[in-house]
Design a protein around this motif. Structure first.
Motif, mmCIF file in Angstrom:
data_model
loop_
_atom_site.group_PDB
_atom_site.id
_atom_site.type_symbol
_atom_site.label_atom_id
_atom_site.label_comp_id
_atom_site.label_asym_id
_atom_site.label_seq_id
_atom_site.Cartn_x
_atom_site.Cartn_y
_atom_site.Cartn_z
ATOM 1 N N LEU A 138 8.534 -3.727 -1.274
ATOM 2 C CA LEU A 138 8.275 -3.913 0.047
ATOM 3 C C LEU A 138 7.833 -5.363 0.338
ATOM 4 C CD1 LEU A 138 6.000 -0.768 0.175
ATOM 5 C CD2 LEU A 138 8.246 -1.135 0.931
ATOM 6 N N ASP A 139 8.453 -6.202 1.337
ATOM 7 C CA ASP A 139 8.273 -7.776 1.449
ATOM 8 C C ASP A 139 7.082 -7.624 2.688
ATOM 9 O OD1 ASP A 139 8.189 -10.211 1.448
ATOM 10 O OD2 ASP A 139 10.439 -10.668 1.902
ATOM 11 N N GLU A 140 5.977 -8.018 2.383
ATOM 12 C CA GLU A 140 5.081 -8.191 3.442
ATOM 13 C C GLU A 140 4.996 -7.078 4.432
ATOM 14 O OE1 GLU A 140 2.560 -10.385 3.495
ATOM 15 O OE2 GLU A 140 3.360 -12.274 2.494
ATOM 16 N N PRO A 141 4.869 -5.773 3.850
ATOM 17 C CA PRO A 141 5.314 -4.654 4.917
ATOM 18 C C PRO A 141 4.629 -4.640 6.282
ATOM 19 C CG PRO A 141 3.981 -3.876 3.027
ATOM 20 C CD PRO A 141 4.359 -5.318 2.996
ATOM 21 N N MET A 142 3.232 -5.358 6.325
ATOM 22 C CA MET A 142 2.416 -5.080 7.447
ATOM 23 C C MET A 142 2.455 -6.462 8.342
ATOM 24 S SD MET A 142 1.282 -1.966 7.130
ATOM 25 C CE MET A 142 1.661 -0.920 5.619
ATOM 26 N N GLN B 126 -4.764 -3.709 14.398
ATOM 27 C CA GLN B 126 -5.326 -2.101 14.347
ATOM 28 C C GLN B 126 -4.171 -1.122 13.682
ATOM 29 O OE1 GLN B 126 -6.855 -0.874 18.425
ATOM 30 N NE2 GLN B 126 -8.740 -1.201 17.328
ATOM 31 N N LEU B 127 -2.944 -1.495 14.075
ATOM 32 C CA LEU B 127 -1.842 -0.626 13.379
ATOM 33 C C LEU B 127 -1.785 -0.685 12.174
ATOM 34 C CD1 LEU B 127 0.255 1.123 14.640
ATOM 35 C CD2 LEU B 127 1.949 -0.775 14.822
ATOM 36 N N ARG B 128 -2.187 -1.947 11.540
ATOM 37 C CA ARG B 128 -1.714 -2.224 10.060
ATOM 38 C C ARG B 128 -2.658 -1.348 9.183
ATOM 39 N NH1 ARG B 128 -2.663 -8.512 9.085
ATOM 40 N NH2 ARG B 128 -1.140 -8.745 10.983
ATOM 41 N N VAL B 129 -3.967 -1.204 9.482
ATOM 42 C CA VAL B 129 -4.626 -0.118 8.758
ATOM 43 C C VAL B 129 -4.172 1.048 8.832
ATOM 44 C CG1 VAL B 129 -7.119 0.692 8.483
ATOM 45 C CG2 VAL B 129 -6.976 -1.634 9.095
ATOM 46 N N GLU B 130 -3.791 1.576 10.019
ATOM 47 C CA GLU B 130 -3.339 2.961 10.280
ATOM 48 C C GLU B 130 -2.036 3.224 9.165
ATOM 49 O OE1 GLU B 130 -3.597 3.707 14.119
ATOM 50 O OE2 GLU B 130 -1.810 5.135 13.899
ATOM 51 N N MET B 131 -1.067 2.095 9.481
ATOM 52 C CA MET B 131 0.136 2.130 8.675
ATOM 53 C C MET B 131 -0.014 1.998 7.162
ATOM 54 S SD MET B 131 2.364 3.079 10.849
ATOM 55 C CE MET B 131 3.830 2.800 9.869
ATOM 56 N N GLN B 132 -0.928 1.208 6.799
ATOM 57 C CA GLN B 132 -1.202 0.942 5.177
ATOM 58 C C GLN B 132 -1.359 2.332 4.533
ATOM 59 O OE1 GLN B 132 -4.470 -1.599 4.864
ATOM 60 N NE2 GLN B 132 -3.230 -3.442 5.332
ATOM 61 N N ARG C 45 0.908 4.611 2.345
ATOM 62 C CA ARG C 45 0.506 4.836 0.978
ATOM 63 C C ARG C 45 0.605 6.297 0.595
ATOM 64 N NH1 ARG C 45 -5.362 3.742 0.336
ATOM 65 N NH2 ARG C 45 -5.609 5.843 1.290
ATOM 66 N N GLU C 46 0.402 7.129 1.631
ATOM 67 C CA GLU C 46 0.677 8.611 1.589
ATOM 68 C C GLU C 46 1.927 8.936 1.109
ATOM 69 O OE1 GLU C 46 -1.905 10.608 1.372
ATOM 70 O OE2 GLU C 46 -3.151 8.838 1.505
ATOM 71 N N ILE C 47 2.974 8.356 1.833
ATOM 72 C CA ILE C 47 4.329 8.629 1.781
ATOM 73 C C ILE C 47 4.998 8.161 0.584
ATOM 74 C CG2 ILE C 47 6.737 8.040 2.630
ATOM 75 C CD1 ILE C 47 5.497 7.796 5.409
ATOM 76 N N MET D 173 -5.439 -4.047 -1.966
ATOM 77 C CA MET D 173 -6.396 -3.340 -2.759
ATOM 78 C C MET D 173 -6.445 -1.886 -2.128
ATOM 79 S SD MET D 173 -9.641 -5.402 -3.542
ATOM 80 C CE MET D 173 -9.918 -6.757 -2.060
ATOM 81 N N THR D 174 -5.801 -1.963 -0.796
ATOM 82 C CA THR D 174 -5.778 -0.587 -0.202
ATOM 83 C C THR D 174 -4.718 0.168 -0.768
ATOM 84 O OG1 THR D 174 -6.405 -1.620 1.891
ATOM 85 C CG2 THR D 174 -5.711 0.912 2.080
#
Lengths: 354, 297
Positions: free
Chosen positions: A161-165, A171-177, A181-183, A202-203
Motif C-alpha cells: 500500500l503506497d500512501e493509502p490515505m 476526516q475520511l482518513r481516520v474512518e478509512m484507516q 485495517r479491519e479488512i 501507528m493505527t
C-alpha cells in the motif's frame, strides 16, 4: 508480532541513483499476515523500497525472498505481489467491475469464476452497488475501496500500500484507516504500507520500520518505537518530544542543570541526550519531597480540546512541553512556578548526543 | 439602479466573431458552390447560366451534374480510389506516427519540446518544395536509385516515382505531424502509474499496450486520423506531382473539370458530393470529442 518470521525477507537490499543510495543496505524480516508500515519523511527511500518489492524498481544489490522464493529476477507482472497505488491508478476507461477483473483476466480465469471473484471482492469492500460505474464517478473513499479490491483480487502473497490515505481528506482518513485495517486483518494478508504519517502507521501496523536516508533506523511495534526511540530522529518523527542534553551521573541518573533526574540505562560519565514525551512529564505545583525535580515557570498554554499543552521555561534548558489532561479549571495560570519530574523509563537515553 | 454588467456583450462577441467568420468564409462560398453545381453550364464568363432570367424558363436549376456523377463510372471510381488512398495513408500514418508519439511522450521532459519542434519544423517549408524534393529522391535517377545502383544491389532503376507508392510516401510524409501531435497530446497525459498498475496486475508489455495505452489513446487516434484522412481525400498536389497517369484521385478530377474542361457546375457538384462524403467522419470526430470531454468531467 503475529505470524512466522521471515515470510518476506530482505537482505542487504540496495538501490542507487548516481552517487545517492536511495535504499541503503536494508535487512528486514516480515512475518506471515503481518501488517508492516515503512514510515519516514519524503525522500527517505520508503517508496523506492516498496517499488522494489513490487518489481517496478531495479535492485542494485541484495535479495528479496517471499515465502522462500527469490523474487529478484521476477518481473512485476509475474510476482505474487500486488500494490495499491498512491492515487489509486484506477483505469479510467474501465468500469469498477472491469478494474477489479483486470488482474484476473491476466490469469486466464474462466468467466463464471472470474465474475464470482469480482463480486466477492466488491462485497468485501462494500462496493457491489457500484460495479457498473466508472472510477471518475466515485468519491475518493470509494475509489480507494475499488483500488483495494483490485489489488486483492489475485490473492497476492504480499500486498503493498503506497500512501493509502494521501488522497483522502482528513476526516475520511481516520474512518478509512480503521476500515482498511479491519479488512486486512480479516483476510490475514501480509502487508507493507508506506506512509509519512505517524498516526497512520501507528493505527494500522503491527510493526513500524522507521526509515531515514535510505536506511532502516528502527524497527519495532508502534509502542516500542514511540516509547523507546533509539535516535533523536526517531524520537522527533514519532511525535512531540522534549530532548534534553545532560551528563549521566550514574546508570539511572542524569544531571540536567543543577538537578539529577531519573533515566534508565545510561553509561556513567557520558554526555547524553534524553527524550521525554510531553505526556510522560509529571507536573507539580509544589516542590516534590525528593528535591530533584526541575523547577520552572509556566509561560504558555495551548488548549487542544481533550488536553492542554503547557510551555515551561526551566533555566539552563530548552523550553519544555508538558501535556496535561483532565479538568481545565485545574490548569494554573501563566507565570505560576511549577516542578517537573518523570519516571526513569520515560526518559529514554538516545544513541546520539549531537 | 445598478448598471447592467458588460458580460452579455462579451458573450455575444465570443459567439458572434466565429459565427460571422464561418458565415462569410464557409457558408457563403459553399452556398455559391452549391448554386453553381445546380446551374446549367454555358459558354460564357463565368461558364454558368444564371438561375433566373433565361427566356422560356423562370428557373433553370438542374440536377443533371449530380446525375452524371452517378452515371459516369469515372467519378465513382475516383471517389473510391480517393477513399482507398486516404484510408491506406491514414493507417500508414498511424503505424508510423504511434511509435513516434509514444517515444515523444516517454522522452525526458526537457527533450520533449525540442523533439516536438523537430516534428513541426519540416512544415515550415512549402509543401510544394518538399514534394519536389521527394521527386528528387524517388526518381529513376534519384538518390535512392543512384545509391542502390552504385552498391550493385540492382542493375535497373526501380520505378517508384509516378506510382501509387510515391503518392503514399508523399501523403504519409506530409501529414505525419497532424497524426503525431494529437497522439502525443493524449499519450503524454496517460498517468504512468496506470501502466505500472497494469504490469503489477500481471499484464505483459503487449497486454499493457492493448488494454491500457490503446484505449486511453482512442481520442488522439481518432483526432489524428481525421486530420490526415480529411485533407488526404481531397489532396491534389501530391498525386499530381508524385502519382502516375492512372492515379485517380477526386482532387485531380475536380481540377481537370474546373480548369481543363471549364465545367464549373460539374466541378462544383464533385466538391459538394466530396463534402457530403466527409460529413460522416466529421460527425464521428465531433462525437468522439464530446464523449472524451464528458469522460474527463
Amino acid at each position: 508480532m503475529s505470524g512466522t518470521p521471515g515470510f518476506l525477507s530482505l537482505r542487504g537490499l540496495e538501490r542507487r541513483y548516481g552517487t545517492v543510495n536511495a535504499v541503503d543496505v536494508v535487512d528486514l524480516d516480515i512475518g506471515r499476515s503481518e501488517i508492516f508500515a515503512l514510515l519516514g519523511p519524503s525522500g527517505c527511500g520508503k517508496s523506492t523500497l516498496l517499488r522494489m518489492l513490487a518489481g517496478l524498481e531495479g535492485i542494485d544489490a541484495g535479495t528479496i525472498h517471499l515465502d522462500g522464493e527469490l523474487l529478484n529476477a521476477q518481473p512485476a507482472h509475474r510476482r505474487p505481489v500486488n500494490m495499491m497505488f498512491q492515487a489509486y491508478a484506477l483505469f479510467p476507461h474501465l468500469t469498477v467491475a472491469d478494474n477489479v477483473a483486470f488482474g484476473l483476466r491476466q490469469l486466464g480465469m474462466e468467466t463464471a469464476r472470474l465474475r464470482a471473484r469480482v463480486e466477492e471482492m466488491l462485497a468485501l469492500v462494500r462496493m457491489s452497488d457500484y460495479a457498473a460505474r466508472r472510477p471518475q464517478q466515485l468519491s475518493g473513499g470509494q475509489q480507494q475501496r475499488v483500488a483495494l479490491a483490485r489489488s486483492l483480487a489475485r490473492a497476492p502473497k504480499l500486498l503493498l500500500l503506497d500512501e493509502p490515505m494521501a488522497a483522502l481528506d482528513r476526516q475520511l482518513r481516520v474512518e478509512m484507516q480503521r476500515e482498511l485495517r479491519e479488512i486486512l486483518r480479516s483476510i490475514e494478508i501480509t502487508c507493507v504500507i508506506v506512509t509519512h504519517d505517524r498516526d497512520e502507521a501507528m493505527t494500522m501496523a503491527d510493526r513500524i520500520g522507521l526509515m531515514q536516508q535510505g536506511r532502516l533506523v528502527q524497527v519495532g511495534s508502534p509502542e516500542a518505537v514511540y516509547d523507546r526511540p533509539r535516535t533523536r530522529f526517531a524520537a522527533e518523527f514519532l511525535g512531540p518530544v522534549n530532548l534534553l542534553d545532560g551528563v549521566a551521573e550514574s546508570a539511572d541518573r542524569v544531571r540536567l542543570g543543577d538537578r539529577l533526574l531519573p533515566t534508565a540505562g545510561a553509561a556513567p560519565g557520558a554526555r547524553i541526550t534524553v527524550a521525554v514525551r510531553p505526556e510522560d512529564i509529571d507536573l507539580h505545583l509544589a516542590p516534590p519531597a525528593h528535591g530533584q525535580a526541575l523547577a520552572g515557570t509556566l509561560v504558555g498554554i495551548d488548549y487542544m480540546g481533550a488536553h492542554r499543552v503547557l510551555e515551561i521555561e526551566v533555566p539552563g534548558l530548552p523550553r519544555l512541553s508538558v501535556i496535561v489532561s483532565g479538568s481545565a479549571q485545574k490548569t494554573p495560570p501563566p507565570g505560576t512556578a511549577v516542578w517537573l519530574d518523570w519516571w526513569p523509563e520515560d526518559a529514554v537515553v538516545l544513541e546520539e548526543t549531537s | 439602479m445598478p448598471e447592467t454588467p458588460a458580460r452579455p456583450w462579451g458573450r455575444w462577441l465570443v459567439i458572434g466573431i466565429p459565427l460571422v467568420w464561418l458565415s462569410l468564409f464557409f457558408l457563403l462560398p459553399f452556398g455559391i458552390v452549391l448554386k453553381i453545381s445546380l446551374s446549367e453550364a454555358a459558354v460564357a464568363i463565368p461558364p454558368v447560366q444564371p438561375w433566373f432570367g433565361v427566356e422560356g424558363q423562370w428557373l433553370s436549376a438542374t440536377f443533371e451534374h449530380f446525375r452524371l456523377l452517378v452515371s459516369d463510372t469515372l467519378y465513382l471510381s475516383a471517389y473510391l480510389s480517393s477513399l482507398r488512398i486516404a484510408t491506406v495513408s491514414t493507417v500508414l500514418c498511424l503505424l508510423v506516427g504511434f511509435p513516434l508519439a509514444l517515444g515523444l511522450a516517454r522522452a525526458a521532459p526537457r527533450w520533449q519540446g525540442i523533439l516536438l519542434l523537430l516534428v513541426i519544423i519540416p512544415s515550415w517549408t512549402s509543401l510544394l518544395i518538399r514534394v519536389y524534393a521527394w521527386m528528387g529522391i524517388l526518381g529513376n535517377t534519384g538518390v535512392i536509385n543512384n545509391m542502390l545502383l552504385a552498391l550493385g544491389l540492382i542493375d535497373q532503376p526501380l520505378v517508384m516515382l509516378r506510382t501509387d507508392f510515391a503518392v503514399y510516401v508523399g501523403i504519409v510524409y506530409a501529414y505525419l505531424p497532424f497524426m503525431v501531435l494529437p497522439l502525443y497530446a493524449t499519450l503524454v497525459r496517460i498517468d504512468p502509474a496506470l501502466l505500472e498498475a497494469a504490469a503489477d496486475l500481471g499484464a505483459t508489455a503487449p497486454t499493457v499496450f492493448l488494454r491500457v495505452v490503446l484505449p486511453l489513446a482512442t481520442g488522439g487516434i481518432i483526432a489524428g486520423s481525421m486530420l490526415v484522412f480529411i485533407p488526404a481525400i481531397g489532396e491534389f498536389v501530391i498525386p499530381e506531382l508524385l502519382g502516375g497517369a492512372d492515379t485517380l484521385m477526386i482532387g485531380r478530377v475536380l481540377w481537370q473539370e474546373f480548369f481543363n474542361n471549364r465545367a464549373w457546375p460539374l466541378a462544383a457538384a464533385v466538391a459538394v458530393v466530396l463534402l457530403a462524403v466527409l460529413l460522416a467522419p466529421l460527425w464521428l470526430f465531433h462525437h468522439q470529442q464530446s464523449r472524451s470531454l464528458e469522460l474527463e468531467r
